[in-house]
Design a protein around this motif. Sequence first.
Motif, PDB file in Angstrom:
ATOM      1  N   PRO A 179      -6.984  -7.920 -50.884  1.00 18.52           N
ATOM      2  CA  PRO A 179      -5.813  -7.320 -50.254  1.00 18.52           C
ATOM      3  C   PRO A 179      -6.170  -6.151 -49.340  1.00 18.52           C
ATOM      4  O   PRO A 179      -5.523  -5.939 -48.313  1.00 18.52           O
ATOM      5  N   ALA A 180      -7.200  -5.392 -49.688  1.00 20.59           N
ATOM      6  CA  ALA A 180      -7.601  -4.267 -48.839  1.00 20.59           C
ATOM      7  C   ALA A 180      -8.091  -4.772 -47.492  1.00 20.59           C
ATOM      8  O   ALA A 180      -7.744  -4.218 -46.438  1.00 20.59           O
ATOM      9  N   LEU A 181      -8.879  -5.831 -47.485  1.00 20.44           N
ATOM     10  CA  LEU A 181      -9.367  -6.394 -46.219  1.00 20.44           C
ATOM     11  C   LEU A 181      -8.211  -6.927 -45.379  1.00 20.44           C
ATOM     12  O   LEU A 181      -8.182  -6.740 -44.165  1.00 20.44           O
ATOM     13  N   GLU A 182      -7.262  -7.585 -46.023  1.00 21.24           N
ATOM     14  CA  GLU A 182      -6.085  -8.064 -45.295  1.00 21.24           C
ATOM     15  C   GLU A 182      -5.271  -6.894 -44.758  1.00 21.24           C
ATOM     16  O   GLU A 182      -4.778  -6.945 -43.631  1.00 21.24           O
ATOM     17  N   ALA A 183      -5.145  -5.828 -45.544  1.00 23.36           N
ATOM     18  CA  ALA A 183      -4.352  -4.668 -45.134  1.00 23.36           C
ATOM     19  C   ALA A 183      -4.921  -3.988 -43.899  1.00 23.36           C
ATOM     20  O   ALA A 183      -4.182  -3.431 -43.090  1.00 23.36           O
ATOM     21  N   VAL A 184      -6.242  -4.034 -43.728  1.00 22.45           N
ATOM     22  CA  VAL A 184      -6.844  -3.395 -42.557  1.00 22.45           C
ATOM     23  C   VAL A 184      -6.977  -4.358 -41.383  1.00 22.45           C
ATOM     24  O   VAL A 184      -7.480  -3.997 -40.329  1.00 22.45           O
ATOM     25  N   ARG A 208      -8.013   5.968 -38.048  1.00 15.84           N
ATOM     26  CA  ARG A 208      -7.747   4.816 -38.919  1.00 15.84           C
ATOM     27  C   ARG A 208      -7.236   3.637 -38.071  1.00 15.84           C
ATOM     28  O   ARG A 208      -7.685   2.499 -38.236  1.00 15.84           O
ATOM     29  N   ALA A 209      -6.322   3.896 -37.165  1.00 15.85           N
ATOM     30  CA  ALA A 209      -5.764   2.832 -36.317  1.00 15.85           C
ATOM     31  C   ALA A 209      -6.846   2.207 -35.436  1.00 15.85           C
ATOM     32  O   ALA A 209      -6.881   0.984 -35.262  1.00 15.85           O
ATOM     33  N   ALA A 210      -7.724   3.029 -34.875  1.00 18.22           N
ATOM     34  CA  ALA A 210      -8.799   2.514 -34.020  1.00 18.22           C
ATOM     35  C   ALA A 210      -9.759   1.636 -34.825  1.00 18.22           C
ATOM     36  O   ALA A 210     -10.194   0.576 -34.351  1.00 18.22           O
ATOM     37  N   MET A 211     -10.078   2.077 -36.032  1.00 16.43           N
ATOM     38  CA  MET A 211     -10.969   1.276 -36.877  1.00 16.43           C
ATOM     39  C   MET A 211     -10.318  -0.050 -37.247  1.00 16.43           C
ATOM     40  O   MET A 211     -10.964  -1.100 -37.205  1.00 16.43           O
ATOM     41  N   CYS A 212      -9.035  -0.025 -37.585  1.00 15.50           N
ATOM     42  CA  CYS A 212      -8.332  -1.264 -37.945  1.00 15.50           C
ATOM     43  C   CYS A 212      -8.232  -2.213 -36.756  1.00 15.50           C
ATOM     44  O   CYS A 212      -8.332  -3.431 -36.924  1.00 15.50           O
ATOM     45  N   GLU A 213      -8.053  -1.665 -35.577  1.00 20.09           N
ATOM     46  CA  GLU A 213      -8.002  -2.507 -34.371  1.00 20.09           C
ATOM     47  C   GLU A 213      -9.331  -3.224 -34.159  1.00 20.09           C
ATOM     48  O   GLU A 213      -9.366  -4.414 -33.847  1.00 20.09           O
TER      49      GLU A 213
END
Length: 66
Positions: free
Chosen positions: A53-58, A20-25
């Motif tokens: 909000p979901a797009l901002e959250a990621v 999840r962290a790698a995808m968000c990065e």
Amino acid sequence: MTTCDPNWRADLWHDQNAGRAAMCEAIAQADILKISDTDLCFLSPECAEDYGPALEAVGFQDDWRR
């Protein structure tokens, strides 16, 4: 210009949080994002029905001036 098309593949990651962290990065670096509802809900389950909000959250920012 950078594009990102993240696709969660659970069998490729031993640690869901690391994936999840790698995808968000990667998403945070993108100018153009192509993401499925399923992947967006995986990355941001608390915002599953509200895409802004979901797009901002990621980490995705749609500000073309950045």
